[in-house]
Enzyme design. Structure first.
Site, mmCIF file in Angstrom:
data_model
loop_
_atom_site.group_PDB
_atom_site.id
_atom_site.type_symbol
_atom_site.label_atom_id
_atom_site.label_comp_id
_atom_site.label_asym_id
_atom_site.label_seq_id
_atom_site.Cartn_x
_atom_site.Cartn_y
_atom_site.Cartn_z
ATOM 1 N N PRO A 15 28.250 50.827 38.112
ATOM 2 C CA PRO A 15 28.858 50.365 39.363
ATOM 3 C C PRO A 15 29.510 48.991 39.288
ATOM 4 O O PRO A 15 30.047 48.512 40.285
ATOM 5 C CB PRO A 15 27.667 50.339 40.320
ATOM 6 C CG PRO A 15 26.494 50.082 39.448
ATOM 7 C CD PRO A 15 26.780 50.737 38.131
ATOM 8 N N ASP A 38 39.731 52.910 33.780
ATOM 9 C CA ASP A 38 40.094 52.934 35.197
ATOM 10 C C ASP A 38 40.212 51.524 35.750
ATOM 11 O O ASP A 38 39.825 50.553 35.115
ATOM 12 C CB ASP A 38 39.026 53.704 35.988
ATOM 13 C CG ASP A 38 39.118 55.198 35.742
ATOM 14 O OD1 ASP A 38 40.133 55.636 35.167
ATOM 15 O OD2 ASP A 38 38.176 55.919 36.112
ATOM 16 N N LYS A 60 43.819 53.952 39.020
ATOM 17 C CA LYS A 60 44.566 54.439 40.163
ATOM 18 C C LYS A 60 44.336 53.505 41.325
ATOM 19 O O LYS A 60 43.239 53.435 41.850
ATOM 20 C CB LYS A 60 44.105 55.846 40.530
ATOM 21 C CG LYS A 60 44.362 56.824 39.418
ATOM 22 C CD LYS A 60 43.752 58.153 39.777
ATOM 23 C CE LYS A 60 43.705 59.053 38.578
ATOM 24 N NZ LYS A 60 42.594 58.760 37.672
ATOM 25 N N GLY A 91 34.459 54.444 36.022
ATOM 26 C CA GLY A 91 33.457 53.781 36.868
ATOM 27 C C GLY A 91 32.282 54.699 37.167
ATOM 28 O O GLY A 91 32.434 55.916 37.240
ATOM 29 N N GLY A 92 31.109 54.117 37.315
ATOM 30 C CA GLY A 92 29.930 54.895 37.704
ATOM 31 C C GLY A 92 29.555 55.916 36.658
ATOM 32 O O GLY A 92 29.444 55.608 35.470
ATOM 33 N N ASP A 93 29.362 57.148 37.094
ATOM 34 C CA ASP A 93 29.080 58.261 36.185
ATOM 35 C C ASP A 93 30.326 59.138 36.099
ATOM 36 O O ASP A 93 30.948 59.428 37.118
ATOM 37 C CB ASP A 93 27.901 59.092 36.729
ATOM 38 C CG ASP A 93 27.584 60.229 35.774
ATOM 39 O OD1 ASP A 93 26.809 60.004 34.824
ATOM 40 O OD2 ASP A 93 28.143 61.341 35.937
ATOM 41 N N ILE A 96 30.417 62.364 38.383
ATOM 42 C CA ILE A 96 30.238 62.307 39.847
ATOM 43 C C ILE A 96 31.525 61.743 40.444
ATOM 44 O O ILE A 96 31.822 60.551 40.279
ATOM 45 C CB ILE A 96 29.003 61.472 40.228
ATOM 46 C CG1 ILE A 96 27.753 62.152 39.666
ATOM 47 C CG2 ILE A 96 28.905 61.315 41.763
ATOM 48 C CD1 ILE A 96 26.449 61.488 39.996
ATOM 49 N N ALA A 122 27.488 55.084 41.698
ATOM 50 C CA ALA A 122 27.482 54.135 42.819
ATOM 51 C C ALA A 122 26.300 54.382 43.756
ATOM 52 O O ALA A 122 25.705 53.437 44.269
ATOM 53 C CB ALA A 122 28.796 54.226 43.584
ATOM 54 N N MET A 173 33.987 57.099 48.703
ATOM 55 C CA MET A 173 35.369 57.081 49.200
ATOM 56 C C MET A 173 35.394 57.367 50.704
ATOM 57 O O MET A 173 36.286 58.041 51.193
ATOM 58 C CB MET A 173 36.224 58.126 48.453
ATOM 59 C CG MET A 173 36.207 57.927 46.953
ATOM 60 S SD MET A 173 36.873 59.338 46.032
ATOM 61 C CE MET A 173 35.503 60.485 46.038
ATOM 62 N N GLY A 202 28.754 47.127 45.863
ATOM 63 C CA GLY A 202 27.324 47.321 45.585
ATOM 64 C C GLY A 202 26.943 46.940 44.166
ATOM 65 O O GLY A 202 27.656 47.263 43.220
HETATM 66 N N1 SAH Z 1 32.297 58.136 39.290
HETATM 67 C C1 SAH Z 1 32.022 57.096 40.246
HETATM 68 C C2 SAH Z 1 32.651 57.337 41.597
HETATM 69 C C3 SAH Z 1 34.153 57.370 41.589
HETATM 70 S S1 SAH Z 1 34.833 57.550 43.192
HETATM 71 C C4 SAH Z 1 30.507 56.908 40.358
HETATM 72 O O1 SAH Z 1 29.753 57.728 39.835
HETATM 73 O O2 SAH Z 1 30.073 55.931 40.983
HETATM 74 C C5 SAH Z 1 35.062 55.866 43.662
HETATM 75 C C6 SAH Z 1 34.155 55.540 44.832
HETATM 76 O O3 SAH Z 1 32.869 55.174 44.347
HETATM 77 C C7 SAH Z 1 34.605 54.353 45.667
HETATM 78 O O4 SAH Z 1 35.557 54.743 46.626
HETATM 79 C C8 SAH Z 1 33.298 53.955 46.312
HETATM 80 O O5 SAH Z 1 32.981 54.802 47.383
HETATM 81 C C9 SAH Z 1 32.290 54.230 45.217
HETATM 82 N N2 SAH Z 1 31.932 53.027 44.445
HETATM 83 C C10 SAH Z 1 32.122 52.811 43.135
HETATM 84 N N3 SAH Z 1 31.598 51.633 42.756
HETATM 85 C C11 SAH Z 1 31.048 51.085 43.876
HETATM 86 C C12 SAH Z 1 30.351 49.868 44.154
HETATM 87 N N4 SAH Z 1 30.102 48.972 43.191
HETATM 88 N N5 SAH Z 1 29.935 49.652 45.425
HETATM 89 C C13 SAH Z 1 30.180 50.546 46.398
HETATM 90 N N6 SAH Z 1 30.821 51.695 46.195
HETATM 91 C C14 SAH Z 1 31.262 51.975 44.953
#
Ligand code: SAH
Length: 259
Positions: A15, A38, A60, A91-93, A96, A122, A173, A202
């Protein structure tokens, strides 16, 4: 050997903070020859790449796709076929709401060897950082991840199922659709005082948590900005220290109003 040349690692970067990367992700970054990343990836994470690594920012920005998905696929395949160690950093996983599945399908179709390196999503990062358990015995025995931008049409979600008690809803999102989401859930029977939180940035040093009963949160939400935000709705939000502080402040305010 999983990271031999001519190989793609689809890597979750977590995140935001560098120290929420997995050790495996860090190892892949440090050995990357090509990185396709990304927009939300922090500079400190990119600083772990070898200086000579070839970098593509395919991020994007909202409504402005710098590179279409099909070209991202082609880029991964081209570099892997040229024998390079490619890292597709997301970002994140990656699995997901990250289109990692489509990227895996493209690699499979092209017979390019690959691996998936999971990341802290996230929901997990924000839940932990904001003190919101995603499940808790007696309060929430299931947790649903939803893409908030699909809240507009009426047919996309089973609102009646989402409005049932005993669960945590996590909208990715979804920040700018908070009012719509709250209105639909309440119309389908979710109590307006169900605890809810907006977690912006977050797990990052710039994190902001707004936690209030759902209807109040929808009324007081800040205008939508560029920071990534997650919307969490459900009874466990009330356990968060942020919610308790807000509730105490609101109660004081109400007392003052009545004094
Ligand atoms: N694959 C990512 C999500 C991609 S979609 C994952 O697993 O986290 C992108 C969305 O993730 C953003 O619009 C937001 O809703 C959320 N997001 C990603 N990082 C975040 C963060 N640090 N704090 C809050 N929301 C986050």
């Amino acid at each position: 050997m999983p990271t031999a040349p001519g190989f793609v690692s689809i890597v979750g970067a977590g995140p935001g903070p560098l120290d929420l990367l997995t050790l495996r992700a860090l190892e892949r970054l440090r050995r990357a020859e090509v990185v396709i990343h990304d927009r939300l990836i922090g500079a400190d994470i990119l600083a772990e790449l070898p200086a000579q690594a070839l970098r593509y920012d395919v991020g994007k920005a909202r409504g402005r796709h710098t590179l279409p998905q099909s070209e991202i696929h082609a880029l991964m395949v081209r570099h892997a076929r040229a024998g390079r160690r490619v890292v597709r950093l997301k970002g994140g996983d990656p699995f997901i709401f990250g289109r990692g599945g489509e990227e895996m399908q493209a690699l499979l179709a092209a017979a390019v060897p690959f691996e998936i390196v999971p990341g802290v999503s996230a929901a997990q990062g924000c839940g932990a950082a904001a003190g919101i358990p995603l499940t808790q015995r007696e309060l929430a025995s299931q947790c649903v991840f939803l893409p908030g931008h699909l809240a507009d049409g009426d047919g996309r979600y089973d609102w009646a199922m989402l409005a049932r008690p005993g669960q945590t809803l996590v909208f990715y999102m979804g920040v700018e659709r908070l009012a719509r989401i709250a209105e639909r859930l309440i119309a389908h029977g979710l109590p307006p005082e169900t605890p809810a939180a907006l977690v912006l940035d977050g797990s990052r040093p710039t994190q902001t948590v707004l936690a209030r009963p759902l209807q109040a949160l929808a009324c007081h939400a800040p205008p939508y900005g560029p920071r990534p935000g997650l919307l969490i709705i459900g009874p466990t939000v009330a356990l968060s220290p942020h919610y308790q502080t807000n509730a105490a402040a609101s109660a004081e305010g109400a007392e003052r109003e009545h004094a």
